[in-house]
Design a protein around this motif. Sequence first.
Motif, PDB file in Angstrom:
ATOM      1  N   HIS A 185       0.827  -1.205   0.000  1.00 30.58           N
ATOM      2  CA  HIS A 185       0.000   0.000   0.000  1.00 30.58           C
ATOM      3  C   HIS A 185       0.866   1.263   0.000  1.00 30.58           C
ATOM      4  CE1 HIS A 185      -4.238  -1.126   0.203  1.00 30.58           C
ATOM      5  NE2 HIS A 185      -3.876  -2.163   0.916  1.00 30.58           N
ATOM      6  N   VAL A 186       1.934   1.233   0.790  1.00 29.34           N
ATOM      7  CA  VAL A 186       2.825   2.390   0.826  1.00 29.34           C
ATOM      8  C   VAL A 186       3.520   2.569  -0.515  1.00 29.34           C
ATOM      9  CG1 VAL A 186       4.865   3.396   1.924  1.00 29.34           C
ATOM     10  CG2 VAL A 186       3.166   2.220   3.321  1.00 29.34           C
ATOM     11  N   TYR A 190       3.357   5.875  -3.048  1.00 28.27           N
ATOM     12  CA  TYR A 190       4.473   6.597  -3.659  1.00 28.27           C
ATOM     13  C   TYR A 190       4.354   6.610  -5.183  1.00 28.27           C
ATOM     14  CZ  TYR A 190       6.971   6.793   0.805  1.00 28.27           C
ATOM     15  OH  TYR A 190       7.340   7.065   2.104  1.00 28.27           O
ATOM     16  N   TYR A 191       3.971   5.461  -5.764  1.00 29.73           N
ATOM     17  CA  TYR A 191       3.885   5.377  -7.222  1.00 29.73           C
ATOM     18  C   TYR A 191       2.860   6.370  -7.766  1.00 29.73           C
ATOM     19  CZ  TYR A 191       3.519   3.510 -11.918  1.00 29.73           C
ATOM     20  OH  TYR A 191       3.515   3.380 -13.290  1.00 29.73           O
ATOM     21  N   ALA A 198      11.087   5.770  -4.627  1.00 32.56           N
ATOM     22  CA  ALA A 198      10.591   5.386  -3.303  1.00 32.56           C
ATOM     23  C   ALA A 198       9.651   4.194  -3.410  1.00 32.56           C
ATOM     24  CB  ALA A 198       9.871   6.571  -2.646  1.00 32.56           C
ATOM     25  N   ALA A 199       8.833   4.173  -4.466  1.00 25.22           N
ATOM     26  CA  ALA A 199       7.918   3.051  -4.677  1.00 25.22           C
ATOM     27  C   ALA A 199       8.693   1.760  -4.913  1.00 25.22           C
ATOM     28  CB  ALA A 199       7.002   3.347  -5.865  1.00 25.22           C
ATOM     29  N   GLN A 205      11.559  -3.869  -0.549  1.00 25.85           N
ATOM     30  CA  GLN A 205      11.603  -4.204   0.882  1.00 25.85           C
ATOM     31  C   GLN A 205      10.584  -5.277   1.214  1.00 25.85           C
ATOM     32  OE1 GLN A 205      11.513  -0.824   3.530  1.00 25.85           O
ATOM     33  NE2 GLN A 205      10.805  -2.046   5.256  1.00 25.85           N
ATOM     34  N   CYS A 206       9.406  -5.160   0.632  1.00 26.05           N
ATOM     35  CA  CYS A 206       8.377  -6.181   0.850  1.00 26.05           C
ATOM     36  C   CYS A 206       8.846  -7.538   0.337  1.00 26.05           C
ATOM     37  CB  CYS A 206       7.080  -5.760   0.144  1.00 26.05           C
ATOM     38  SG  CYS A 206       5.764  -7.002   0.212  1.00 26.05           S
ATOM     39  N   ILE A 207       9.416  -7.551  -0.847  1.00 25.78           N
ATOM     40  CA  ILE A 207       9.884  -8.802  -1.458  1.00 25.78           C
ATOM     41  C   ILE A 207      11.016  -9.427  -0.649  1.00 25.78           C
ATOM     42  CG2 ILE A 207      10.990  -9.777  -3.516  1.00 25.78           C
ATOM     43  CD1 ILE A 207       9.532  -7.458  -5.080  1.00 25.78           C
ATOM     44  N   THR A 208      11.887  -8.578  -0.099  1.00 27.15           N
ATOM     45  CA  THR A 208      13.035  -9.059   0.670  1.00 27.15           C
ATOM     46  C   THR A 208      12.632  -9.566   2.044  1.00 27.15           C
ATOM     47  OG1 THR A 208      14.492  -7.488  -0.468  1.00 27.15           O
ATOM     48  CG2 THR A 208      15.284  -8.416   1.615  1.00 27.15           C
TER      49      THR A 208
END
Length: 268
Positions: A185-186, A190-191, A198-199, A205-208
Motif C-alpha cells: 500500500h505504501v 508513492y507510485y 521510493a515506490a 523491501q516487501c519482497i526481501t
Amino acid sequence: MLRAKLSVVCAAMLTTMATLLAGCSSAPVDKTAGMSPNRLYAEAKDEMGASQWDKAVPLLEKLEARAAGTPLAQQAQLDKAYAQFKAGEQAQSLATLERFIKLHPASPALDYAIYLRGIVNFNDDLGLLSSITRQDLAERDQKAAKESFESFKELTTRFPESKYAPDAQQRMNYIVGSLAQYEVHVAKYYYKRGAYLAAANRAQQCITDYRDVPAIEEALFILYKSYDALGMEQLRDDAKRVLEKNFPQSDFLLKGGKANSDPWWKIW
C-alpha cells in the motif's frame, strides 16, 4: 439580650456539627472488607461474566493485595489484565502483563500471559489496514502489529505444546500477510504520486522481508512499473521476468490489476 445571642450562636454551632457528623456517616463503605479471598474472586468473576469490566478491575486489585503470594493472587493479576483489555485500557493491560511476566517467570500460566500480551497488541491494531483510505499511508505505524507478532513468536518458541500455540501461529500468519500488504500500500502511495524510486524501494523491501504471502505478486508488479517509469530497463525486465516466472497468470500483468478492478496505476 446577650443570652439570646449566645443561644443563637450555640444553636448554629450544633447545627454545623450535626451536618459534619452526617457527612462523615455517609462516607463510602467498603462492602468487600469482610469478604474472604475466594468470595472476592467470585464477585469479580460475576462482574466479568456480566461484562462489567470497570467494576471487576478494582475487585481484582483488592484480591491481588489480600491474597499476595498465593496462586489466587497470580490469577487475579491475569484476570485484571484481561478485564482491562476488554474495558479498552490496552496500555494498563500491557503494563499488568509485563509486571506478571517479570514477577512470575516460572508460573504455569506464563504461556497464557505471553499469549494475552500478543492478543492485546493484535486487537489494538485489529484490521491493520482498516484506516488505510483515511490516513496518509506513509504515516501509518505498524508498531502494535510487530509487537503482537513478537509475543506470539515467543509463545510458539518457548511453549510449542501450549494450547494457545496453534491460534498464535495463525495470528502470526495473518500479521505477516498484513504487514506485507501494508508495504505494498505504501509503495502504491508513492507510485501514484510519481515518487517512483521510493515506490521501487518499498516494493523491494516487501519482497526481501516477506516470503510466501499474496502481497508479493503485487509488490513485483509495482517494482516492474516503477523501474519502467524510471527508465531503468534492465531492472524493469528483471522484475517482469521474476513476476512472470512466479505468477505466470498474474492479473497484474494481463490486466494491470486484479480481476473486476481498475488498474491501480491509472491515476486519471
